[in-house]
Design a protein around this motif. Structure first.
Motif, PDB file in Angstrom:
ATOM      1  N   GLU A  42       0.835  -1.200   0.000  1.00 15.77           N
ATOM      2  CA  GLU A  42       0.000   0.000   0.000  1.00 15.77           C
ATOM      3  C   GLU A  42       0.871   1.252   0.000  1.00 15.77           C
ATOM      4  O   GLU A  42       0.579   2.213  -0.724  1.00 15.77           O
ATOM      5  CB  GLU A  42      -0.921   0.005   1.218  1.00 15.77           C
ATOM      6  CG  GLU A  42      -2.095  -0.956   1.111  1.00 15.77           C
ATOM      7  CD  GLU A  42      -2.948  -0.956   2.367  1.00 15.77           C
ATOM      8  OE1 GLU A  42      -2.560  -0.290   3.356  1.00 15.77           O
ATOM      9  OE2 GLU A  42      -4.006  -1.612   2.357  1.00 15.77           O
ATOM     10  N   MET A  43       1.940   1.237   0.779  1.00 15.49           N
ATOM     11  CA  MET A  43       2.831   2.389   0.836  1.00 15.49           C
ATOM     12  C   MET A  43       3.553   2.589  -0.491  1.00 15.49           C
ATOM     13  O   MET A  43       3.703   3.716  -0.967  1.00 15.49           O
ATOM     14  CB  MET A  43       3.833   2.218   1.975  1.00 15.49           C
ATOM     15  CG  MET A  43       3.217   2.347   3.355  1.00 15.49           C
ATOM     16  SD  MET A  43       4.429   2.423   4.688  1.00 15.49           S
ATOM     17  CE  MET A  43       5.159   0.783   4.586  1.00 15.49           C
ATOM     18  N   VAL A  44       4.005   1.485  -1.078  1.00 22.21           N
ATOM     19  CA  VAL A  44       4.702   1.582  -2.362  1.00 22.21           C
ATOM     20  C   VAL A  44       3.758   2.073  -3.448  1.00 22.21           C
ATOM     21  O   VAL A  44       4.124   2.899  -4.292  1.00 22.21           O
ATOM     22  CB  VAL A  44       5.321   0.220  -2.741  1.00 22.21           C
ATOM     23  CG1 VAL A  44       5.847   0.250  -4.171  1.00 22.21           C
ATOM     24  CG2 VAL A  44       6.438  -0.139  -1.781  1.00 22.21           C
ATOM     25  N   LYS A  64       0.871   9.787  -4.289  1.00 23.88           N
ATOM     26  CA  LYS A  64       0.055  10.095  -3.114  1.00 23.88           C
ATOM     27  C   LYS A  64       0.902  10.035  -1.844  1.00 23.88           C
ATOM     28  O   LYS A  64       1.974   9.436  -1.820  1.00 23.88           O
ATOM     29  CB  LYS A  64      -1.112   9.120  -3.005  1.00 23.88           C
ATOM     30  CG  LYS A  64      -2.129   9.244  -4.121  1.00 23.88           C
ATOM     31  CD  LYS A  64      -3.281   8.265  -3.925  1.00 23.88           C
ATOM     32  CE  LYS A  64      -4.317   8.403  -5.031  1.00 23.88           C
ATOM     33  NZ  LYS A  64      -5.447   7.461  -4.856  1.00 23.88           N
ATOM     34  N   VAL A  65       0.389  10.686  -0.811  1.00 23.01           N
ATOM     35  CA  VAL A  65       1.045  10.634   0.481  1.00 23.01           C
ATOM     36  C   VAL A  65       0.140   9.890   1.455  1.00 23.01           C
ATOM     37  O   VAL A  65      -1.080   9.839   1.279  1.00 23.01           O
ATOM     38  CB  VAL A  65       1.359  12.044   1.031  1.00 23.01           C
ATOM     39  CG1 VAL A  65       2.292  12.786   0.097  1.00 23.01           C
ATOM     40  CG2 VAL A  65       0.078  12.842   1.253  1.00 23.01           C
ATOM     41  N   ASP A 123       5.485  11.125   2.633  1.00 19.99           N
ATOM     42  CA  ASP A 123       5.672  11.012   1.185  1.00 19.99           C
ATOM     43  C   ASP A 123       6.852  10.074   0.940  1.00 19.99           C
ATOM     44  O   ASP A 123       8.011  10.469   1.010  1.00 19.99           O
ATOM     45  CB  ASP A 123       5.954  12.390   0.583  1.00 19.99           C
ATOM     46  CG  ASP A 123       6.006  12.358  -0.933  1.00 19.99           C
ATOM     47  OD1 ASP A 123       6.127  11.257  -1.505  1.00 19.99           O
ATOM     48  OD2 ASP A 123       5.931  13.433  -1.562  1.00 19.99           O
ATOM     49  N   PHE A 124       6.546   8.817   0.663  1.00 16.80           N
ATOM     50  CA  PHE A 124       7.598   7.812   0.536  1.00 16.80           C
ATOM     51  C   PHE A 124       8.383   7.954  -0.768  1.00 16.80           C
ATOM     52  O   PHE A 124       9.475   7.412  -0.891  1.00 16.80           O
ATOM     53  CB  PHE A 124       7.001   6.415   0.647  1.00 16.80           C
ATOM     54  CG  PHE A 124       6.438   6.122   2.008  1.00 16.80           C
ATOM     55  CD1 PHE A 124       7.277   5.792   3.052  1.00 16.80           C
ATOM     56  CD2 PHE A 124       5.084   6.215   2.248  1.00 16.80           C
ATOM     57  CE1 PHE A 124       6.772   5.546   4.319  1.00 16.80           C
ATOM     58  CE2 PHE A 124       4.562   5.961   3.507  1.00 16.80           C
ATOM     59  CZ  PHE A 124       5.417   5.631   4.549  1.00 16.80           C
ATOM     60  N   SER A 125       7.824   8.669  -1.733  1.00 19.14           N
ATOM     61  CA  SER A 125       8.553   8.856  -2.990  1.00 19.14           C
ATOM     62  C   SER A 125       9.705   9.834  -2.826  1.00 19.14           C
ATOM     63  O   SER A 125      10.695   9.764  -3.553  1.00 19.14           O
ATOM     64  CB  SER A 125       7.599   9.344  -4.081  1.00 19.14           C
ATOM     65  OG  SER A 125       7.068  10.615  -3.760  1.00 19.14           O
ATOM     66  N   SER A 126       9.592  10.757  -1.869  1.00 22.02           N
ATOM     67  CA  SER A 126      10.642  11.753  -1.667  1.00 22.02           C
ATOM     68  C   SER A 126      11.315  11.628  -0.307  1.00 22.02           C
ATOM     69  O   SER A 126      12.298  12.310  -0.035  1.00 22.02           O
ATOM     70  CB  SER A 126      10.053  13.164  -1.798  1.00 22.02           C
ATOM     71  OG  SER A 126       9.076  13.391  -0.790  1.00 22.02           O
ATOM     72  N   SER A 180      -5.088   7.445   5.793  1.00 20.84           N
ATOM     73  CA  SER A 180      -5.724   7.567   4.485  1.00 20.84           C
ATOM     74  C   SER A 180      -4.665   7.993   3.483  1.00 20.84           C
ATOM     75  O   SER A 180      -3.546   8.367   3.849  1.00 20.84           O
ATOM     76  CB  SER A 180      -6.872   8.583   4.530  1.00 20.84           C
ATOM     77  OG  SER A 180      -6.388   9.866   4.909  1.00 20.84           O
ATOM     78  N   TYR A 181      -5.019   7.936   2.215  1.00 22.53           N
ATOM     79  CA  TYR A 181      -4.101   8.335   1.150  1.00 22.53           C
ATOM     80  C   TYR A 181      -4.675   9.551   0.433  1.00 22.53           C
ATOM     81  O   TYR A 181      -5.868   9.604   0.147  1.00 22.53           O
ATOM     82  CB  TYR A 181      -3.901   7.180   0.163  1.00 22.53           C
ATOM     83  CG  TYR A 181      -3.251   5.980   0.795  1.00 22.53           C
ATOM     84  CD1 TYR A 181      -1.870   5.851   0.831  1.00 22.53           C
ATOM     85  CD2 TYR A 181      -4.016   4.978   1.397  1.00 22.53           C
ATOM     86  CE1 TYR A 181      -1.270   4.758   1.428  1.00 22.53           C
ATOM     87  CE2 TYR A 181      -3.424   3.875   1.998  1.00 22.53           C
ATOM     88  CZ  TYR A 181      -2.051   3.778   2.014  1.00 22.53           C
ATOM     89  OH  TYR A 181      -1.462   2.705   2.612  1.00 22.53           O
TER      90      TYR A 181
END
Length: 431
Positions: free
Chosen positions: A63-65, A72-73, A108-111, A378-379
């Motif tokens: 879900e986080m990935v 999304k955060v 924000d797992f992408s950054s 939530s996302y």
């Protein structure tokens, strides 16, 4: 010829009976075996617990990935209210006019950015004071708008240089930095790749866990109803003896599974970096950790679905009861632990989604504390707190005398905040 025709129905009937008996035996044997070996249900329940944990972990990770890949955060929000906080009969809540911490932050797992707010209030009411923060991989920024108009920052390298990170968990500071650098600048495809590797690693560890479970010894007890509050389930009680040899065999099986798993060969150096990527050194380290391990028994309560609804661990040094009970759509997870004269009681009730109510109590050795709260996840698109809010932030590790004087002067102009936060008795002591 006529005789053979007359015998055929008899033969056919015999064959039919044999087939029916064969089918009955085929389908009934598992149940008969369970009756003959009731401990098998306990083994299945223990394995189900490991599989459920692995599955839940994998679900959350994916879900986080997915959130990171879609831009999304992950938003987390809720509150914690302290109902009691005393040490040696001194009531510290009486010093405060606030007792609730509200939080709302985005990950924000992408950054690699985490940002949000924390607020102080009375009984989860109107906000008295707040902290807004923003953290990337290098710097932590924060402000307290009700106290001062200045922004502040702390560089993680400064914190590391002034902390006792050397030797922490067996790693020195350079090793920690090397591990952290490996995760900088990871794109969404890299994250998906890491996720697959972590899932494979969890599966390998589960292999070892299942082997250990097979080697534990079991003793079936009575059928009963396990009740805790308004939650109850029909269960059977089992005593499980956890042995040193079973743990060693399970750990060795897990190590072998990791080293034989080609799907994570590219990550194996990271996984085993502390032990220099050696299968035998890792096994030796586990054996050393278990050198003084003493066999002990726990009691588990297994329901008809072969799920463990409660774990009961007791010995001369501690006692622990962990419960995982269902009531309709609500799931109750609770634990009661007592060790060294201190009791911890906690309960989490969730809706099988991402919303939960939590209560925790601690007592013993002069400490009395209890608090409760709610949390949900939530996302969403974008974070609420931006880096641009913290322009001209002052580095607290390099604070000059001039800056300190300016900040204190600004704080005094907001001195009325202290009266909102602290009781008159504590303010009088500060005068």
């Amino acid at each position: 010829m006529n005789n053979s025709k007359k015998k055929w129905p008899v033969v056919a009937g015999v064959i039919a009976v044999v087939l029916v008996l064969a089918l009955i035996i085929f389908f009934a044997v598992p149940y008969v075996k369970n009756l003959a070996d009731p401990n098998k249900k306990a083994v299945s329940a223990m394995k189900n617990a490991g599989a459920d944990y692995t599955s839940d972990f994998s679900k959350k990770l994916n879900e986080m990935v997915e959130a990171a890949s879609s831009g999304k955060v992950v938003n987390s929000e809720g509150y914690v209210t302290f109902d009691k906080l005393s040490i040696n009969s001194q009531d510290y809540l009486s010093y405060l006019n606030v007792n609730t911490v509200k939080f709302n932050y985005d990950s924000d797992f992408s950054s690699g950015v985490i940002s949000g707010t924390m607020e102080l209030s009375k009984d989860n009411g109107d906000t008295v004071a707040s902290v807004r923060f923003y953290s990337d991989d290098k710097t932590f920024y924060f402000k307290v708008p009700e106290l001062t108009s200045y922004n502040f920052k702390m560089n993680y390298t400064d914190v590391a240089d002034n902390s006792q990170t050397s030797g922490m968990a067996g790693f020195d500071k350079e090793e920690i930095k090397a591990l952290a650098d490996m995760f900088k600048g990871i794109d969404s495809e890299d994250m998906k790749s890491y996720t697959k590797a972590v899932e494979s690693l969890m599966t390998d560890i589960l292999t070892g866990y299942n082997m250990a479970v097979d080697e534990f010894t079991y003793s079936a007890g009575d059928k009963t109803t396990y009740t805790s509050g308004e939650y109850s389930e029909d269960v059977r009680q089992y005593t499980v003896t956890i042995t040193k040899q079973a743990l060693l065999d399970g750990a060795n099986a897990a190590v072998d599974a990791v080293f034989d798993d080609e799907s994570i060969s590219g990550y194996r150096t990271l996984i085993t970096s502390y032990y220099k990527n050696s299968r035998e050194k890792l096994k030796a380290a586990v054996e050393e950790k278990l050198a003084d391990f003493k066999d002990f028994s726990i009691v588990i309560y297994v329901n008809r679905d072969e799920k463990i609804v409660a774990w009961d661990c007791q010995n001369s040094e501690y006692s622990a009861v962990i419960e995982n009970l269902l009531n309709g759509k609500l799931n109750r997870f609770a634990w009661n632990v007592e060790a060294d004269g201190v009791k911890l009681s906690a309960e989490s009730i969730s809706d099988n989604g991402d919303n939960a109510k939590v209560s925790i109590g601690i007592s013993g050795k002069g400490i009395e504390s209890s608090y409760r709260g709610e949390a949900k996840q939530s996302y969403k698109e974008g974070a609420q707190v931006k880096a641009s809010e913290f322009s001209s932030a002052i580095n607290v590790a390099e604070l000059t005398n001039s800056q300190a004087q300016s900040v204190m002067a600004d704080v005094f102009t907001h001195a009325d905040l202290f009266g909102k936060l602290f009781a008159p008795s504590i303010l009088q002591q500060l005068e």
